[in-house]
Design an enzyme around this catalytic site. Structure first.
Site, PDB file in Angstrom:
ATOM      1  N   PRO A  74       0.959  -1.292   0.145  1.00  0.00           N
ATOM      2  CA  PRO A  74       0.223   0.300   0.006  1.00  0.00           C
ATOM      3  C   PRO A  74       0.533   1.574  -0.296  1.00  0.00           C
ATOM      4  CG  PRO A  74      -0.868  -1.657   1.396  1.00  0.00           C
ATOM      5  CD  PRO A  74       0.240  -1.878   0.398  1.00  0.00           C
ATOM      6  N   CYS A  75       0.289   2.185  -0.428  1.00  0.00           N
ATOM      7  CA  CYS A  75       0.967   3.558  -1.017  1.00  0.00           C
ATOM      8  C   CYS A  75       0.478   4.546  -0.381  1.00  0.00           C
ATOM      9  CB  CYS A  75       1.095   4.296  -2.259  1.00  0.00           C
ATOM     10  SG  CYS A  75      -0.844   4.194  -3.086  1.00  0.00           S
ATOM     11  N   GLN A  76      -0.693   4.212   0.573  1.00  0.00           N
ATOM     12  CA  GLN A  76      -1.210   5.892   1.020  1.00  0.00           C
ATOM     13  C   GLN A  76       0.152   6.056   2.620  1.00  0.00           C
ATOM     14  OE1 GLN A  76      -2.463   2.412   0.712  1.00  0.00           O
ATOM     15  NE2 GLN A  76      -4.234   2.982  -0.038  1.00  0.00           N
ATOM     16  N   TYR A  78       2.929   6.324   2.210  1.00  0.00           N
ATOM     17  CA  TYR A  78       3.856   6.933   1.518  1.00  0.00           C
ATOM     18  C   TYR A  78       4.468   7.656   0.969  1.00  0.00           C
ATOM     19  CZ  TYR A  78       6.358   3.078   4.205  1.00  0.00           C
ATOM     20  OH  TYR A  78       6.962   2.101   5.010  1.00  0.00           O
ATOM     21  N   SER A  79       3.048   8.098   0.443  1.00  0.00           N
ATOM     22  CA  SER A  79       2.736   9.193  -0.857  1.00  0.00           C
ATOM     23  C   SER A  79       2.834  10.734  -0.185  1.00  0.00           C
ATOM     24  CB  SER A  79       1.542   9.226  -1.488  1.00  0.00           C
ATOM     25  OG  SER A  79       1.110  10.224  -2.455  1.00  0.00           O
TER      26      SER A  79
END
Length: 134
Positions: A74-76, A78-79
């Site tokens: 999941p990128c949330q 780190y975005s």
């Protein structure tokens, strides 16, 4: 010879699609995904994939000769568009990816994620033992 491929946070199996396009059709594909919509697309496109549900179930493959371990955690967390809580975010699975890599010892691995703060990229790079390719 059939090669075992494991995809953590598989989504709709774009990794399988990429391998197909590269001519790698001699694979036993293990998909780990909990999003019901993404998995429905994957199930339709690749009905023969072996499904394990949650990526935390990667331990199902301990003792198997995994050729390729891949995924996009999941990128949330780190975005730069998000709150940037990184590994303090409850959705972060970067440590799970590292645990799977160490536990399965695949011949190759490929993980993707978003552009992120350098400090977070450095931690993940250190954990994985490699630097990212952009």
């Amino acid at each position: 010879m059939t090669k075992i491929v494991a995809s953590l946070c598989d989504g709709m199996s774009c990794g399988h699609l990429a391998l197909d396009k590269l001519g790698h059709t001699d694979i036993e594909y293990h998909a780990f995904e909990i999003d019901k919509y993404a998995e429905a697309v994957s199930r339709y496109t690749y009905p023969d994939a072996i499904r394990h549900g949650d990526a935390r179930n990667w331990t199902d493959l301990i003792g198997k000769d995994v050729y390729l371990l891949m995924g996009g955690f999941p990128c949330q967390p780190y975005s730069v568009a998000g709150k940037g809580k990184a590994d303090a975010d409850e959705r972060d699975l970067s440590h799970l990816i590292v645990d799977a890599l160490r536990g399965l010892k695949p011949k190759y691995f490929l993980f993707e994620n978003v552009m992120m703060k350098q400090e977070h990229q450095d931690r993940i790079s250190e954990d994985l033992g490699v630097h990212p390719i952009m």
